[in-house]
Design an enzyme around this catalytic site. Structure first.
Site, short mmCIF file in Angstrom:
data_model
loop_
_atom_site.label_atom_id
_atom_site.label_comp_id
_atom_site.label_asym_id
_atom_site.label_seq_id
_atom_site.Cartn_x
_atom_site.Cartn_y
_atom_site.Cartn_z
N LYS A 1 0.82 -1.19 0.00
CA LYS A 1 0.00 0.00 0.00
C LYS A 1 0.86 1.25 0.00
O LYS A 1 0.40 2.34 -0.34
CB LYS A 1 -0.88 0.02 1.26
CG LYS A 1 -1.76 -1.19 1.41
CD LYS A 1 -2.40 -1.19 2.84
CE LYS A 1 -3.15 -2.48 3.07
NZ LYS A 1 -3.46 -2.69 4.48
N GLY A 2 2.09 1.09 0.44
CA GLY A 2 2.98 2.24 0.67
C GLY A 2 3.19 3.14 -0.55
O GLY A 2 3.39 4.34 -0.40
N GLU B 1 7.70 2.59 -5.85
CA GLU B 1 7.76 2.05 -4.49
C GLU B 1 7.95 3.20 -3.50
O GLU B 1 8.47 4.26 -3.86
CB GLU B 1 8.92 1.04 -4.47
CG GLU B 1 9.29 0.40 -3.17
CD GLU B 1 8.22 -0.42 -2.49
OE1 GLU B 1 7.11 0.10 -2.28
OE2 GLU B 1 8.50 -1.57 -2.11
N ASP B 2 7.53 2.98 -2.28
CA ASP B 2 7.72 4.01 -1.25
C ASP B 2 9.17 4.10 -0.77
O ASP B 2 9.74 5.17 -0.66
CB ASP B 2 6.76 3.78 -0.07
CG ASP B 2 6.82 2.37 0.51
OD1 ASP B 2 7.58 1.52 -0.01
OD2 ASP B 2 6.09 2.11 1.48
N ASP C 1 14.68 -0.63 1.40
CA ASP C 1 15.37 -0.81 2.67
C ASP C 1 16.44 -1.89 2.48
O ASP C 1 17.52 -1.60 1.98
CB ASP C 1 14.30 -1.18 3.70
CG ASP C 1 14.79 -1.25 5.12
OD1 ASP C 1 15.75 -0.54 5.45
OD2 ASP C 1 14.22 -2.02 5.92
N PHE D 1 13.52 4.60 11.03
CA PHE D 1 12.20 4.14 10.60
C PHE D 1 11.31 5.34 10.35
O PHE D 1 11.09 6.15 11.25
CB PHE D 1 11.56 3.18 11.62
CG PHE D 1 10.45 2.40 11.00
CD1 PHE D 1 10.72 1.27 10.25
CD2 PHE D 1 9.14 2.83 11.13
CE1 PHE D 1 9.70 0.55 9.63
CE2 PHE D 1 8.11 2.12 10.51
CZ PHE D 1 8.39 0.99 9.77
N ASP E 1 3.91 3.39 6.58
CA ASP E 1 3.18 3.16 7.84
C ASP E 1 4.07 2.65 8.96
O ASP E 1 5.15 2.11 8.72
CB ASP E 1 2.09 2.13 7.62
CG ASP E 1 2.65 0.72 7.46
OD1 ASP E 1 3.41 0.50 6.48
OD2 ASP E 1 2.37 -0.14 8.30
N ARG F 1 0.06 6.63 7.39
CA ARG F 1 0.27 6.68 5.94
C ARG F 1 -0.17 8.01 5.36
O ARG F 1 0.34 8.47 4.35
CB ARG F 1 -0.55 5.58 5.25
CG ARG F 1 -0.06 4.17 5.50
CD ARG F 1 -0.75 3.21 4.54
NE ARG F 1 -0.64 1.82 4.96
CZ ARG F 1 0.39 1.03 4.67
NH1 ARG F 1 1.42 1.48 3.99
NH2 ARG F 1 0.41 -0.23 5.08
P1 IMP Z 1 12.91 -4.22 1.91
O1 IMP Z 1 12.48 -5.52 1.30
O2 IMP Z 1 13.71 -4.44 3.17
O3 IMP Z 1 13.63 -3.30 0.96
O4 IMP Z 1 11.62 -3.54 2.48
C1 IMP Z 1 10.82 -2.75 1.75
C2 IMP Z 1 9.49 -2.55 2.46
O5 IMP Z 1 9.64 -2.49 3.89
C3 IMP Z 1 8.92 -1.23 2.04
O6 IMP Z 1 8.14 -1.35 0.90
C4 IMP Z 1 8.13 -0.83 3.27
O7 IMP Z 1 6.83 -1.38 3.21
C5 IMP Z 1 8.87 -1.45 4.43
N1 IMP Z 1 9.77 -0.46 5.08
C6 IMP Z 1 11.11 -0.45 5.07
N2 IMP Z 1 11.60 0.60 5.76
C7 IMP Z 1 10.52 1.28 6.22
C8 IMP Z 1 10.36 2.48 7.00
O8 IMP Z 1 11.31 3.16 7.41
N3 IMP Z 1 9.08 2.85 7.26
C9 IMP Z 1 7.98 2.15 6.82
N4 IMP Z 1 8.09 1.03 6.09
C10 IMP Z 1 9.35 0.60 5.80
MG MG Z 2 4.93 -1.37 4.82
#
Ligand code: IMP
Ligand code: MG
Length: 175
Positions: free
Chosen positions: A41-42, A97-98, A101, A150, A157, A163
Site C-alpha cells: 500500500k505504501g 515504491e515508497d 530498505d 524508521f 506506515d 500513511r
Molecule cells: P525491503 O524488502 O527491506 O527493501 O523492504 C521494503 C518494504 O519495507 C517497504 O516497501 C516498506 O513497506 C517497508 N519499510 C522499510 N523501511 C521502512 C520504514 O522506514 N518505514 C515504513 N516502512 C518501511
Molecule cells: Mg509497509
C-alpha cells in the site's frame, strides 16, 4: 509503548522533489507510454502525486507483496498477495515504491516482473536507505536518500498508521 513523529522531510520538500522527478521521467520517456506499477500500500500516495507530474500517457496497475516481517524489519520471504491485473508484455514498465530498505522485496519483484517480458523495466522510489541494503537492486529514480531510521508518512506506515501524513517523519519510540 507510545511513539512520537518528528518531521524529517517537509511537505514542501517532498512536493518539490516529486515535481522534479516527474519532469525527468517525462523527458526520459518522451514519445512512449508508461505503465506505472504501484506497489501497495505504501506506494499509493507517491504513485498518485508522481503521475500528476508526468506529461506522457500513463496507465496504472497495482501489486501487493508481503514480506512476512514484523513492524520494522522485513524477513526476506516475499509473497505476492495481489498480482497485476494486466499483462506487461511489451510495455514500458515503471515500478513505483515508497522505500527501498534491505532491497529484498524489490529484487524479488523485479526478477518476477522481468520474466513477463516488458519492453523496459525501471524502478522509481521516493526514499532509499542505502546503508541497509542486503540485496543489490538497481534504482533508476530516487527521491531522497535517507539514513537508517524508521520513517512514516506519504504512504509509509508504522503498524498501518500514519500513511496519510503529508510529510516524511521519523518514528521515535518512548515509554
Ligand atoms: P525491503 O524488502 O527491506 O527493501 O523492504 C521494503 C518494504 O519495507 C517497504 O516497501 C516498506 O513497506 C517497508 N519499510 C522499510 N523501511 C521502512 C520504514 O522506514 N518505514 C515504513 N516502512 C518501511
Ligand atoms: Mg509497509
Amino acid at each position: 509503548m507510545s511513539e512520537k513523529i518528528r518531521v524529517m522531510i517537509s511537505e514542501e520538500e517532498v512536493e518539490k522533489r516529486v515535481r522534479e522527478m516527474g519532469a525527468v521521467i517525462s523527458q526520459d520517456y518522451e514519445g512512449r507510454d508508461i505503465r506505472l506499477v504501484c506497489v501497495l500500500k505504501g506506494g499509493v500516495f507517491f504513485t498518485c502525486e508522481l503521475a500528476k507530474r508526468i506529461t506522457v500517457p500513463v496507465s496504472f496497475d497495482f501489486m501487493s507483496v508481503s514480506s512476512y516481517g514484523n513492524d520494522t524489519k522485513s524477513s526476506g520471504v516475499v509473497k505476492i498477495v495481489k498480482d497485476l491485473d494486466e499483462s506487461i508484455e511489451n510495455k514500458d514498465v515503471l515500478v513505483v515504491e515508497d522505500i527501498i530498505d534491505s532491497g529484498r522485496t524489490l529484487s524479488y519483484l523485479l526478477e518476477n516482473l522481468k520474466s513477463r517480458k516488458p519492453r523496459s523495466l525501471k524502478l522509481c522510489t521516493l526514499l532509499d536507505k542505502p546503508d541497509r541494503r542486503v540485496t543489490e537492486v538497481q534504482v533508476d529514480y530516487t527521491g531522497f536518500e535517507i539514513p537508517d531510521a524508521f520513517v512514516v508518512g506519504y504512504g509509509l506506515d508504522y503498524a498501518q498508521k500514519y500513511r496519510n501524513l503529508p510529510y516524511i517523519g521519523i518514528v521515535e519510540l518512548d515509554g
